[in-house]
Design an enzyme around this catalytic site. Structure first.
Site, PDB file in Angstrom:
ATOM      1  N   THR A  88      -2.442   0.928  -4.692  1.00  0.00           N
ATOM      2  CA  THR A  88      -2.940   2.187  -3.884  1.00  0.00           C
ATOM      3  C   THR A  88      -4.383   2.786  -4.582  1.00  0.00           C
ATOM      4  O   THR A  88      -4.612   2.782  -5.911  1.00  0.00           O
ATOM      5  CB  THR A  88      -1.919   3.365  -3.926  1.00  0.00           C
ATOM      6  N   LYS A 140      -5.605  20.217  -5.525  1.00  0.00           N
ATOM      7  CA  LYS A 140      -5.100  19.785  -4.222  1.00  0.00           C
ATOM      8  C   LYS A 140      -3.955  18.607  -4.779  1.00  0.00           C
ATOM      9  O   LYS A 140      -2.832  18.693  -4.009  1.00  0.00           O
ATOM     10  CB  LYS A 140      -5.980  18.812  -3.517  1.00  0.00           C
ATOM     11  N   ASP A 171      -0.256   5.215   0.733  1.00  0.00           N
ATOM     12  CA  ASP A 171      -0.239   6.271   1.707  1.00  0.00           C
ATOM     13  C   ASP A 171      -0.567   5.509   3.024  1.00  0.00           C
ATOM     14  O   ASP A 171      -1.525   4.667   3.141  1.00  0.00           O
ATOM     15  CB  ASP A 171      -1.609   6.984   1.392  1.00  0.00           C
ATOM     16  N   GLU A 194     -13.920  11.787  -3.286  1.00  0.00           N
ATOM     17  CA  GLU A 194     -14.924  11.048  -2.676  1.00  0.00           C
ATOM     18  C   GLU A 194     -14.909  11.589  -1.344  1.00  0.00           C
ATOM     19  O   GLU A 194     -16.107  11.918  -0.793  1.00  0.00           O
ATOM     20  CB  GLU A 194     -14.671   9.526  -2.491  1.00  0.00           C
ATOM     21  N   ASP A 201       0.795  -1.170  -0.128  1.00  0.00           N
ATOM     22  CA  ASP A 201      -0.086  -0.023  -0.090  1.00  0.00           C
ATOM     23  C   ASP A 201       0.926   1.352   0.089  1.00  0.00           C
ATOM     24  O   ASP A 201       1.979   1.103   0.358  1.00  0.00           O
ATOM     25  CB  ASP A 201      -0.920   0.131   1.263  1.00  0.00           C
ATOM     26  N   GLY A 214     -10.274   7.857  -0.971  1.00  0.00           N
ATOM     27  CA  GLY A 214     -10.273   8.533  -2.429  1.00  0.00           C
ATOM     28  C   GLY A 214     -10.609  10.117  -2.084  1.00  0.00           C
ATOM     29  O   GLY A 214     -11.483  10.601  -1.292  1.00  0.00           O
TER      30      GLY A 214
HETATM   31  C1  XBP Z   1      -5.127   6.782   0.533  1.00  0.00           C
HETATM   32  C2  XBP Z   1      -6.327   7.444   0.108  1.00  0.00           C
HETATM   33  C3  XBP Z   1      -6.199   8.600  -0.826  1.00  0.00           C
HETATM   34  C4  XBP Z   1      -5.393   9.739  -0.252  1.00  0.00           C
HETATM   35  C5  XBP Z   1      -5.547  10.913  -1.087  1.00  0.00           C
HETATM   36  O1  XBP Z   1      -4.999   5.460  -0.532  1.00  0.00           O
HETATM   37  O2  XBP Z   1      -7.294   7.163   0.388  1.00  0.00           O
HETATM   38  O3  XBP Z   1      -7.632   8.830  -1.040  1.00  0.00           O
HETATM   39  O4  XBP Z   1      -5.788   9.955   0.940  1.00  0.00           O
HETATM   40  O5  XBP Z   1      -5.108  10.545  -2.531  1.00  0.00           O
HETATM   41  P1  XBP Z   1      -4.010   4.192  -0.154  1.00  0.00           P
HETATM   42  P2  XBP Z   1      -6.273  11.090  -3.754  1.00  0.00           P
HETATM   43  O6  XBP Z   1      -3.876   4.013   1.611  1.00  0.00           O
HETATM   44  O7  XBP Z   1      -4.617   2.948  -0.676  1.00  0.00           O
HETATM   45  O8  XBP Z   1      -2.572   4.475  -0.836  1.00  0.00           O
HETATM   46  O9  XBP Z   1      -6.589  12.503  -3.383  1.00  0.00           O
HETATM   47  O10 XBP Z   1      -5.396  10.877  -4.791  1.00  0.00           O
HETATM   48  O11 XBP Z   1      -7.407  10.185  -3.641  1.00  0.00           O
HETATM   49 MG    MG Z   2      -3.019   3.223   3.147  1.00  0.00          MG
END
Ligand code: XBP
Ligand code: MG
Length: 237
Positions: free
Chosen positions: A124, A87, A13, A57, A11, A54
């Site tokens: 991700t 953003k 983030d 979202e 993953d 997201g």
């Molecule tokens: C993390 C998320 C993302 C980020 C923001 O995804 O939920 O929405 O917070 O990125 P992961 P975006 O942990 O699966 O990497 O604004 O591009 O959605």
């Molecule tokens: Mg994550």
């Protein structure tokens, strides 16, 4: 299960780096300021909103309870799209300034996988532009050589906890779920990995310290504490 490990799926983030509080959250607030909106997401508010996966979202969810938001669905969608684009531009600038670092043990485990011939992928739900900007900053211009494939929001339209991102990663890797291991930081991510049939270890990120991670092979604060997680440990999990 020993010896069956052919791939590690990361993953991004929260797992590879703590991107949310000092990265995405700050970038959202810069986009609000630029648009002349009085909205500001502090650390606590952002923690609540993070349960919506997201960024676009997340914005739409926030606007539903917000008096300052456009009244029509079409108006809210247009504003969410525009704010999300800005953003992501601010986010790329922030990570380009080197404000975000890899979490403990991430680079070490990546190097170990490379040396052991274990393929690596990323699954991700963040946008491709965010993933590329972050990897360039963390791992340098040749970052893509480390990964067999990087699956982002644009590649898997159903976001976590849907298993789609992991299923696409497995398909591109050409490995079966039992031959791979996933690393996550959040309950939604863990559920996505498990629903794809993967074993999953969790390095809890700041916003999910108290979350329920039932079903994970192990749950830790990071990959180095109290002892380093290596390839051998992933094979045994
Ligand atoms: C993390 C998320 C993302 C980020 C923001 O995804 O939920 O929405 O917070 O990125 P992961 P975006 O942990 O699966 O990497 O604004 O591009 O959605
Ligand atoms: Mg994550």
């Amino acid at each position: 299960m020993s010896g069956a490990l052919r791939a590690l799926i990361w993953d991004l983030d929260g797992t590879i780096a703590e991107t949310e509080h000092d990265g995405h959250r700050v970038a959202f607030n810069l986009a609000f300021d630029e648009a002349g909106l009085s909205w500001h997401w502090d650390a606590v508010r952002y923690g609540e909103l993070l349960h919506v996966i997201g960024g676009r979202e997340r914005l739409l969810h926030f606007m539903r309870g917000c008096a300052e938001a456009p009244r029509t669905i079409a108006g809210r969608e247009a504003l969410a799209k525009a704010l999300h684009m800005r953003k992501n531009v601010f986010y790329a600038e922030l990570v380009g300034q080197g404000r975000i670092q890899t979490r403990p043990g991430v680079r070490r485990l990546m190097d170990e996988c490379g040396a052991a011939g274990i393929a690596m992928a990323v699954a991700t739900t963040t946008s491709t532009s965010n993933a590329h900007a972050l990897f360039r900053s963390l791992l340098g211009e040749a970052w893509h050589k480390r990964f067999a494939t990087v699956v982002c929001a644009e590649d898997a339209l159903r976001k976590k906890p849907d298993p789609h991102a992991y299923q696409v990663a497995l398909q591109r890797l050409g490995v079966a779920p039992r031959e791979a291991f996933a690393l996550e930081d959040s309950p939604n991510g863990l559920h996505a990995a498990m629903r794809a049939g993967l074993r999953c270890g969790v390095t809890r990120s700041a916003y999910f310290i108290d979350a329920d991670f039932s079903g994970a092979r192990w749950v830790r604060d990071d990959l180095d504490t109290p002892t380093p997680i290596g390839v051998g440990r992933l094979r045994q999990a």
